[in-house]
Design an enzyme around this catalytic site. Structure first.
Site, PDB file in Angstrom:
ATOM      1  CG  ASP A   1      -2.011   0.515   1.370  1.00 60.44           C
ATOM      2  OD1 ASP A   1      -2.400   1.266   2.419  1.00 60.44           O
ATOM      3  OD2 ASP A   1      -2.324   0.957   0.131  1.00 60.44           O
ATOM      4  CG  HIS A   2      -0.800   4.866   0.307  1.00 57.84           C
ATOM      5  ND1 HIS A   2      -1.266   5.630  -0.554  1.00 57.84           N
ATOM      6  CD2 HIS A   2      -1.379   4.876   1.269  1.00 57.84           C
ATOM      7  CE1 HIS A   2      -2.215   5.583   0.038  1.00 57.84           C
ATOM      8  NE2 HIS A   2      -2.559   5.441   0.242  1.00 57.84           N
TER       9      HIS A   2
ATOM     10  CD  GLU B   1      -3.266   7.924  -4.182  1.00 56.12           C
ATOM     11  OE1 GLU B   1      -3.342   7.368  -3.400  1.00 56.12           O
ATOM     12  OE2 GLU B   1      -3.442   9.593  -3.253  1.00 56.12           O
TER      13      GLU B   1
ATOM     14  CG  HIS C   1      -5.054   7.818   3.789  1.00 57.49           C
ATOM     15  ND1 HIS C   1      -4.736   8.850   2.693  1.00 57.49           N
ATOM     16  CD2 HIS C   1      -5.079   7.217   3.251  1.00 57.49           C
ATOM     17  CE1 HIS C   1      -4.643   7.944   1.309  1.00 57.49           C
ATOM     18  NE2 HIS C   1      -5.214   7.078   1.689  1.00 57.49           N
ATOM     19  N   GLY C   2      -7.641   8.850   7.508  1.00 64.48           N
ATOM     20  CA  GLY C   2      -7.442   8.987   9.040  1.00 64.48           C
ATOM     21  C   GLY C   2      -9.042   9.688   9.108  1.00 64.48           C
TER      22      GLY C   2
ATOM     23  CG  ASP D   1      -4.495   1.834   8.818  1.00 61.80           C
ATOM     24  OD1 ASP D   1      -3.561   2.422   8.148  1.00 61.80           O
ATOM     25  OD2 ASP D   1      -4.562   1.178   9.207  1.00 61.80           O
TER      26      ASP D   1
END
Ligand code: G3H
Ligand code: ZN
Length: 303
Positions: free
Chosen positions: A82-83, A141, A187-188, A239
């Site tokens: 990932d990433h 992405e 994210h987050g 996540d």
């Protein structure tokens, strides 16, 4: 069942009209929880390790543990980077035997500064050539997702949305297998409720013929997730929601243990420090969180 590519998993998801969760593992307990949850739900699974976990542990050790679990798994599992932010990092994970990798060409290696479009095309093409030679799936992405700490203001994602025409050009020029797009997620943790721009998703899905990926899946309302799946999202990254479950479980156990052991004698005091009694409930909490996400994504019973 064991190791498969995410392309195999997501092409089946496309035919079936459901999405598959991609869950980040950072240690033994989270890796076990994720795989056991997928087995509980009889769901295909994408288990992923994000590049930043390399700052926490030598990847070789975590990877060895993950493959020990995947080789025993009763459902098909893709092991995904990932990433990944540089060509070199992605090559390192190809060498580990990963069946799927992400080159996050939207950002420079610092994880903050945006790359320009042509730079993203170039690095993605390079990774696709190397990974496809090994039969490994590639995710890239396009568009800007908010990163933890640099949130796109909830409700105002306009400036960062993925452009459908650019998506068509990008997929055509790079040959990438999966496309992570910006449709309002970040994210987050969200401040407020995120606005998923479903009509933009619909336009992108019409423009490209590869499975689409939603990053920043934690905290997106279930009805918005289900609608996004109906409109073409096939991989959903989770996540933060697992981190919160893990943390809250430990917090609860510590509070209970402190209470039970208040004034305990020496033996009682020592018994308090059985770390397994902290980690087992945390593992169970993550397992329950992953099961619940799998059911919303629609992949239960598809393995
Ligand atoms: O790549 C990982 C995901 O995009 C994680 O997003 O922490 O908001 O669930 P999340
Ligand atoms: Zn992400």
């Amino acid at each position: 069942m064991g190791l498969v590519t995410s392309k195999e998993i997501l092409e089946a998801a496309d035919r079936g009209g459901y999405a598959v969760g991609a869950f980040n593992a950072i240690n033994m307990e989270t890796a076990q929880a994720i795989i056991h949850a997928a087995e509980d739900e009889r769901s295909p699974l994408i288990l992923q390790i994000t590049q930043t976990t390399m700052n926490y542990t030598e990847p070789e050790e975590l990877v060895a543990l993950v493959f020990a679990l995947v080789n025993k798994a009763k459902v098909p599992v893709a092991v995904h980077l990932d990433h990944g932010r540089t060509f070199e990092i992605v090559m390192r994970f190809l060498k580990f035997g990963f069946s799927s990798v992400m080159i996050d060409g939207s950002l420079q290696p610092d994880g903050k500064t945006p790359r320009n479009y042509e730079e993203n095309v170039e690095i993605t093409k390079k990774v696709v050539e190397a990974a496809h030679a090994l039969g490994v799936t590639v995710e890239a992405e396009l568009g800007r997702l908010g990163q933890i700490g640099t949130e796109i203001e909830v409700g105002d994602p306009g400036k960062a949305l993925t452009d459908p025409d650019q998506a068509r050009d990008f997929v055509g020029r790079t040959g990438v297998d999966l496309l992570a797009i910006a449709i309002g997620t970040t994210h987050g943790l969200y401040r407020g409720t995120p606005t998923i721009v479903h009509d933009r998703l619909e336009q992108i899905d019409k423009a490209v013929d590869v499975p689409l990926v939603m990053h920043g899946g934690s905290g997106v309302p279930d009805d918005a997730v289900v609608k996004a799946v109906q409109l073409g999202i096939r991989k959903i990254n989770i996540d933060t929601q697992m981190r919160v479950a893990f943390y809250d479980a430990i917090k609860e156990v510590v509070a209970k243990t402190e209470k039970e052991h208040a004034g305990a004698d020496e033996l009682g005091e020592v018994r308090k420090y059985d770390i397994r009694k902290l980690l087992a409930p945390a593992r169970d909490a993550v397992r329950e969180t992953v099961r619940e996400r799998i059911r919303v994504f629609g992949s239960s019973g598809k393995a």
